[in-house]
Write a protein that holds these residues in place. Sequence first.
Motif, PDB file in Angstrom:
ATOM      1  N   LEU A   1      35.683  58.670  44.450  1.00 38.07           N
ATOM      2  CA  LEU A   1      35.543  57.046  43.329  1.00 38.07           C
ATOM      3  C   LEU A   1      34.559  57.755  42.667  1.00 38.07           C
ATOM      4  CD1 LEU A   1      35.538  54.255  46.402  1.00 38.07           C
ATOM      5  CD2 LEU A   1      37.385  54.804  44.606  1.00 38.07           C
TER       6      LEU A   1
ATOM      7  N   GLN B   1      34.600  57.410  38.707  1.00 36.88           N
ATOM      8  CA  GLN B   1      34.383  55.790  37.323  1.00 36.88           C
ATOM      9  C   GLN B   1      33.677  55.337  37.546  1.00 36.88           C
ATOM     10  OE1 GLN B   1      37.396  53.173  39.285  1.00 36.88           O
ATOM     11  NE2 GLN B   1      38.016  54.268  41.229  1.00 36.88           N
TER      12      GLN B   1
ATOM     13  N   GLY C   1      33.454  40.865  47.489  1.00 33.82           N
ATOM     14  CA  GLY C   1      35.253  40.488  47.552  1.00 33.82           C
ATOM     15  C   GLY C   1      34.911  42.572  48.353  1.00 33.82           C
TER      16      GLY C   1
ATOM     17  N   ARG D   1      35.333  49.020  49.741  1.00 34.03           N
ATOM     18  CA  ARG D   1      36.060  49.770  49.833  1.00 34.03           C
ATOM     19  C   ARG D   1      35.701  51.531  50.827  1.00 34.03           C
ATOM     20  NH1 ARG D   1      39.399  49.912  45.015  1.00 34.03           N
ATOM     21  NH2 ARG D   1      39.916  52.274  45.793  1.00 34.03           N
TER      22      ARG D   1
ATOM     23  N   PHE E   1      31.089  51.405  48.131  1.00 31.66           N
ATOM     24  CA  PHE E   1      32.012  50.557  47.484  1.00 31.66           C
ATOM     25  C   PHE E   1      32.385  49.483  47.626  1.00 31.66           C
ATOM     26  CE2 PHE E   1      32.118  55.386  46.994  1.00 31.66           C
ATOM     27  CZ  PHE E   1      31.550  55.793  45.545  1.00 31.66           C
TER      28      PHE E   1
ATOM     29  N   GLU F   1      35.033  46.562  45.529  1.00 25.37           N
ATOM     30  CA  GLU F   1      36.121  45.958  44.410  1.00 25.37           C
ATOM     31  C   GLU F   1      35.541  44.816  44.291  1.00 25.37           C
ATOM     32  OE1 GLU F   1      38.665  46.900  41.807  1.00 25.37           O
ATOM     33  OE2 GLU F   1      38.221  48.118  43.215  1.00 25.37           O
TER      34      GLU F   1
ATOM     35  N   ASP G   1      35.609  40.904  44.236  1.00 28.04           N
ATOM     36  CA  ASP G   1      36.504  39.749  43.415  1.00 28.04           C
ATOM     37  C   ASP G   1      36.909  39.294  41.792  1.00 28.04           C
ATOM     38  OD1 ASP G   1      37.469  39.588  45.928  1.00 28.04           O
ATOM     39  OD2 ASP G   1      35.887  37.764  46.010  1.00 28.04           O
TER      40      ASP G   1
ATOM     41  N   GLY H   1      34.887  44.312  39.119  1.00 29.17           N
ATOM     42  CA  GLY H   1      36.372  45.235  39.564  1.00 29.17           C
ATOM     43  C   GLY H   1      35.028  46.652  40.967  1.00 29.17           C
ATOM     44  N   LEU H   2      35.371  48.022  40.535  1.00 26.84           N
ATOM     45  CA  LEU H   2      34.723  48.456  41.659  1.00 26.84           C
ATOM     46  C   LEU H   2      33.265  49.213  40.945  1.00 26.84           C
ATOM     47  CD1 LEU H   2      35.615  50.308  44.627  1.00 26.84           C
ATOM     48  CD2 LEU H   2      35.325  52.318  42.647  1.00 26.84           C
TER      49      LEU H   2
ATOM     50  N   HIS I   1      36.103  42.132  53.796  1.00 25.07           N
ATOM     51  CA  HIS I   1      35.959  40.919  52.894  1.00 25.07           C
ATOM     52  C   HIS I   1      34.483  40.497  52.662  1.00 25.07           C
ATOM     53  CE1 HIS I   1      35.272  37.916  49.412  1.00 25.07           C
ATOM     54  NE2 HIS I   1      36.084  37.846  48.485  1.00 25.07           N
TER      55      HIS I   1
ATOM     56  N   ARG J   1      30.729  50.200  36.589  1.00 24.22           N
ATOM     57  CA  ARG J   1      31.093  51.118  35.736  1.00 24.22           C
ATOM     58  C   ARG J   1      31.168  51.357  33.924  1.00 24.22           C
ATOM     59  NH1 ARG J   1      37.061  49.488  36.803  1.00 24.22           N
ATOM     60  NH2 ARG J   1      35.442  47.494  36.928  1.00 24.22           N
TER      61      ARG J   1
END
Length: 455
Positions: free
Chosen positions: A290, A293, A318, A321, A372, A374, A376, A381-382, A405, A427
């Motif tokens: 990952l 990214q 979130g 991951r 990591f 992700e 909501d 995002g990530l 979560h 990112r």
Amino acid sequence: MVFQHGDHHDIPDHYVSHKHGGWLPTDHRIHREWLRRKVEHVDAHIDAHGEPPLMPVLQEFKDLIEGNPRIYMYFCAMWEEVPTHRACYARDPTGERQIRDYSHMLQVLNHVFGRAPEWTDSAAHVGMVGVPLSAVFDYAMGTPSGHAAFLDPDVNRMLKKVLNHWGQFLKTPESAEVLGNDKSGWFGEVGHKDIMEVANAARGTSFTFEQMYECDASAKHYGFKSWDDFFTRRVHDTARPVASPEDDNVIANACESQVYHIAHHVKLRDRFWIKNQPYSVLDMLANDALAAQFAKGTIYQAFLSALSYHRWHAPVSGVIRRAFVQDGTYFSEPLCEVSPSASAGVEISISRKGITTAQGYLTALATRAIIFIEADNPAIGLMAFIGVGMDEVSTCEITVKEGHHVEKGDELGMFHFGGSSHCLLFRESVRVGGFPEVGRQENVPVRGQVAVVRP
């Protein structure tokens, strides 16, 4: 003014040695006096009774040093390379190296490991708290041979064993004895005052210890059963509320910490070992699939005070991951610049500021927890959290599972036994800003607002 280590006194400029995070005292005399007392105790015992047997894990360390010619060379040379002829290294109570060689080092550690970190009533002032191995290795780890030794995989595997052994002691009831209210105890007049001054400065409050932290104020040692139990104490939700819990554009602070650096457009791979220690995303994230990214993204880094809260909390809501601990170095720091020398051509300048000024470098090399998330919020995002273990830290404990979560502000994990640094990674596409200003003296409160994302 937020004081740590009891630095409520004037310190002559040539004794000032600022340590980010407060893991060693600002007054260099305190550090050297603390070490002098440990050395004198060990030397007196040896003079009277001979060398005591080393605890098994330190005997194993000695066997490694003496059984491997490469490591033997490093540990013999590192003590000889400390340039005691230079004034800045001679300004201590003895004017000479206090650890003489690796055998002497092991005997001092044999003594130190029998007690948890404590406040010390030194000749200058109360103030030696934090991590004893950092004091023992302070100069040696910055020499050329020390640099090589603490990058060596075999040495780091051994150090992990040593630190884990000490960590087990720090979970015992015996380790709680340093939590007393005497002048060398964490709940003594200066220790208690400084802990609460650091905690209250973050939000301008005036909480008592029991209002800030979960504890039993009526019990001995506030109910903490060990040093580690105290070190990983929980904070009350009311003392550290979650920033804008209904607004996913507001990012919460993951750790109670002081801002160190903010970097934009970071490279996926960079030379993290050079003077300005640029971030190298691929190395920071342990070459995880990952990691790519986050090329050209944003990194926020802040360090944890020795007197602060040491659990980590989710900066966003979130799904987890990926979550794993990457083993790495424990006492490696980059070599400083070389300077001309009339006698030898060049001379390595060892930093008096130590490992805690090498935080960019450590994000790629130190043992660290990598999580990591992700988010909501699709505008985020990530993203990634990295808990960077420094100095004594042998355990970065992750308490969340992949696939779970989390809500913003939920616990992610904690540092055991010592202090550290952490990073948030975003990112390139994420429009994130509003970070606290670098140079802010007070900690940014955990779970408080640390940044805002524009949709």
